[in-house]
Design an enzyme around this catalytic site. Structure first.
Site, PDB file in Angstrom:
ATOM      1  N   ASN A   1      -5.820  -6.636 -27.996  1.00 43.76           N
ATOM      2  CA  ASN A   1      -4.387  -6.283 -28.073  1.00 43.76           C
ATOM      3  C   ASN A   1      -3.856  -6.392 -29.420  1.00 43.76           C
ATOM      4  O   ASN A   1      -3.265  -5.656 -29.877  1.00 43.76           O
ATOM      5  CB  ASN A   1      -3.673  -7.328 -26.844  1.00 43.76           C
ATOM      6  CG  ASN A   1      -3.801  -6.803 -25.528  1.00 43.76           C
ATOM      7  OD1 ASN A   1      -3.724  -5.485 -25.426  1.00 43.76           O
ATOM      8  ND2 ASN A   1      -3.599  -7.440 -24.758  1.00 43.76           N
TER       9      ASN A   1
ATOM     10  N   ASP B   1      -4.714  -1.288 -22.917  1.00 42.04           N
ATOM     11  CA  ASP B   1      -4.602  -0.846 -21.560  1.00 42.04           C
ATOM     12  C   ASP B   1      -5.749   0.195 -21.312  1.00 42.04           C
ATOM     13  O   ASP B   1      -6.402   0.221 -20.418  1.00 42.04           O
ATOM     14  CB  ASP B   1      -3.378   0.001 -21.739  1.00 42.04           C
ATOM     15  CG  ASP B   1      -2.226  -0.718 -21.042  1.00 42.04           C
ATOM     16  OD1 ASP B   1      -2.235  -2.238 -20.964  1.00 42.04           O
ATOM     17  OD2 ASP B   1      -1.052  -0.319 -21.196  1.00 42.04           O
TER      18      ASP B   1
ATOM     19  N   GLU C   1      -7.039  -9.344 -17.344  1.00 40.73           N
ATOM     20  CA  GLU C   1      -8.303  -8.460 -17.715  1.00 40.73           C
ATOM     21  C   GLU C   1      -9.409  -9.318 -16.897  1.00 40.73           C
ATOM     22  O   GLU C   1     -10.670  -9.350 -17.363  1.00 40.73           O
ATOM     23  CB  GLU C   1      -8.557  -8.845 -19.221  1.00 40.73           C
ATOM     24  CG  GLU C   1      -9.086 -10.205 -19.806  1.00 40.73           C
ATOM     25  CD  GLU C   1      -8.206 -11.469 -19.448  1.00 40.73           C
ATOM     26  OE1 GLU C   1      -7.100 -11.339 -18.766  1.00 40.73           O
ATOM     27  OE2 GLU C   1      -8.440 -12.478 -20.039  1.00 40.73           O
TER      28      GLU C   1
HETATM   29  N1  LIG Z   1      -3.198  -4.297 -22.911  1.00 40.24           N
HETATM   30  C1  LIG Z   1      -3.204  -5.079 -21.901  1.00 40.24           C
HETATM   31  N2  LIG Z   1      -3.290  -6.515 -21.989  1.00 40.24           N
HETATM   32  C2  LIG Z   1      -3.337  -7.388 -20.904  1.00 40.24           C
HETATM   33  C3  LIG Z   1      -3.032  -6.880 -19.698  1.00 40.24           C
HETATM   34  N3  LIG Z   1      -3.400  -7.961 -18.816  1.00 40.24           N
HETATM   35  C4  LIG Z   1      -3.636  -8.966 -19.692  1.00 40.24           C
HETATM   36  N4  LIG Z   1      -3.623  -8.708 -20.766  1.00 40.24           N
HETATM   37  C5  LIG Z   1      -3.915  -9.396 -21.953  1.00 40.24           C
HETATM   38  O1  LIG Z   1      -5.239 -10.175 -21.838  1.00 40.24           O
HETATM   39  C6  LIG Z   1      -5.100 -11.124 -22.899  1.00 40.24           C
HETATM   40  C7  LIG Z   1      -5.818 -12.300 -22.309  1.00 40.24           C
HETATM   41  O2  LIG Z   1      -5.784 -13.403 -23.175  1.00 40.24           O
HETATM   42  P1  LIG Z   1      -6.616 -14.759 -22.854  1.00 40.24           P
HETATM   43  O3  LIG Z   1      -6.358 -15.089 -21.441  1.00 40.24           O
HETATM   44  O4  LIG Z   1      -6.341 -15.761 -23.970  1.00 40.24           O
HETATM   45  O5  LIG Z   1      -8.166 -14.528 -22.893  1.00 40.24           O
HETATM   46  P2  LIG Z   1      -9.226 -13.648 -23.947  1.00 40.24           P
HETATM   47  O6  LIG Z   1      -8.379 -13.634 -25.147  1.00 40.24           O
HETATM   48  O7  LIG Z   1      -9.604 -12.682 -23.208  1.00 40.24           O
HETATM   49  O8  LIG Z   1      -9.960 -14.949 -24.159  1.00 40.24           O
HETATM   50  P3  LIG Z   1     -11.465 -15.566 -23.435  1.00 40.24           P
HETATM   51  O9  LIG Z   1     -11.081 -15.263 -21.851  1.00 40.24           O
HETATM   52  O10 LIG Z   1     -11.585 -16.818 -23.532  1.00 40.24           O
HETATM   53  O11 LIG Z   1     -12.522 -14.850 -23.947  1.00 40.24           O
HETATM   54  C8  LIG Z   1      -3.691 -11.451 -23.123  1.00 40.24           C
HETATM   55  O12 LIG Z   1      -3.426 -11.073 -24.688  1.00 40.24           O
HETATM   56  C9  LIG Z   1      -2.980 -10.614 -22.103  1.00 40.24           C
HETATM   57  O13 LIG Z   1      -1.843 -10.051 -22.857  1.00 40.24           O
HETATM   58  C10 LIG Z   1      -2.861  -5.422 -19.470  1.00 40.24           C
HETATM   59  O14 LIG Z   1      -2.629  -5.021 -18.323  1.00 40.24           O
HETATM   60  N5  LIG Z   1      -2.610  -4.712 -20.601  1.00 40.24           N
END
Ligand SMILES: Nc1nc2c(ncn2[C@@H]2O[C@H](COP(=O)(O)OP(=O)(O)OP(=O)(O)O)[C@@H](O)[C@H]2O)c(=O)[nH]1
Length: 277
Positions: free
Chosen positions: A150, A159, A185
């Site tokens: 992101n 997305d 995610e």
């Molecule tokens: N674009 C988008 N981003 C999403 C959505 N749902 C969640 N996210 C993003 O997914 C990210 C999850 O971040 P973290 O929980 O820090 O996890 P990570 O960066 O994957 O790190 P690890 O899980 O530890 O590997 C966040 O930045 C959320 O904004 C969505 O529907 N669309």
């Protein structure tokens, strides 16, 4: 004149609303055709009202000469038009209900089952397993470093990446498997009939596929990986929440061990042999 004018206004306004509704909700560009009977009715009553206004004598003479036929024809026409329009209303409502049912079951972004539908599928499977002793396993999958996707590529790419992951996961499923977006995610997979070792194999295959198929985004390849935790339903009085908690604990270990890997969490009292990589 007043009655004809009121009927004309009613027909035209209903016709307008319906054709707009048909085009917007049913995506019918020719939706206006469906409103033709009411439009025509509106015009006929409008003309009668205009004639009554401009030349009241003619209308009075016409009605007096053939009033029975006049009234019967007008009512007959009105009833046919109403039946037609009611059919259209039924179509629009049906379409709305189908859309509503769909959106209550599927995740809007990925098209996978949403959390509620996935929870229902898991509960159904748990009941079957309690009754018939049928084994099953679950996987919890979580995209790695998704925040970076992101932050670096933008939210739209994020997305798109989630849609891409959904497609890759769904393509690997058997007919009886279920895959859903658990939130953010994170994804959950239900594998009916699968042992913990088999679930682990499936998770490994999913992990490899995701790694092998980067997202194409604006002429670039965006590398994606995921971590997975697997757990198996235990016949010894397991609970769904405990099963998911074990998968979650395994996922946590996979993340802690460096990500892009699979871990499995056996039920309490079950040996770990052959499961931990
Ligand atoms: N674009 C988008 N981003 C999403 C959505 N749902 C969640 N996210 C993003 O997914 C990210 C999850 O971040 P973290 O929980 O820090 O996890 P990570 O960066 O994957 O790190 P690890 O899980 O530890 O590997 C966040 O930045 C959320 O904004 C969505 O529907 N669309």
């Amino acid at each position: 004149m007043i009655i004809s004018g009121a009927l004309a206004a009613l027909c035209l306004s209903v016709a307008w609303d319906l054709q707009r509704e048909a085009r917007a909700r049913m995506e019918l560009r020719w939706g206006v055709v469906l409103a033709v009977p009411l439009l025509a009715g509106g015009l006929i009553f409008g003309l009668r009202a205009a004639r009554a206004l401009l030349s009241p004598g003619t209308i009075v003479a016409e009605v007096a000469a053939d009033s029975g036929l006049n009234v019967a024809a007008a009512f007959g026409y009105l009833i046919i038009a109403l039946v037609f329009q009611l059919t259209l209303v039924a179509l629009v409502v049906t379409r709305g209900v189908v859309e509503l049912r769909r959106s209550s079951r599927y995740d809007a972004l990925t098209g996978l089952l949403n959390r509620r539908a996935m929870q229902a599928a898991l509960e159904e499977q748990a009941q079957r397993s309690r009754r018939l002793g049928e084994p099953f396993s679950v996987l919890m999958l979580d995209a790695d470093h998704f925040k970076t996707v992101n932050d670096v590529q933008g939210h739209a790419a994020g997305d798109r990446a989630l849609q891409h992951l959904g497609t890759v996961l769904a393509a690997q499923m058997r007919d009886i498997d279920r895959v859903g977006r658990w939130g953010g995610e994170e994804f959950v997979v239900l594998l009916p009939g699968a042992s913990l070792a088999q679930a682990r194999e499936v998770a490994e295959r999913l992990r490899e596929r995701v790694q092998a198929l980067p997202l194409r985004w604006q002429d670039r390849a965006v590398a994606l990986t995921l971590s997975a935790g697997a757990s198996q339903w235990s016949e010894a009085g397991d609970e769904l929440s405990a099963l998911l908690a074990r998968a979650d604990a395994a996922l946590y270990r996979a993340k802690a061990a460096g990500r892009n890997r699979v871990e499995a969490e056996p039920a309490p009292g079950t040996p770990r042999v052959g499961l931990v990589s």
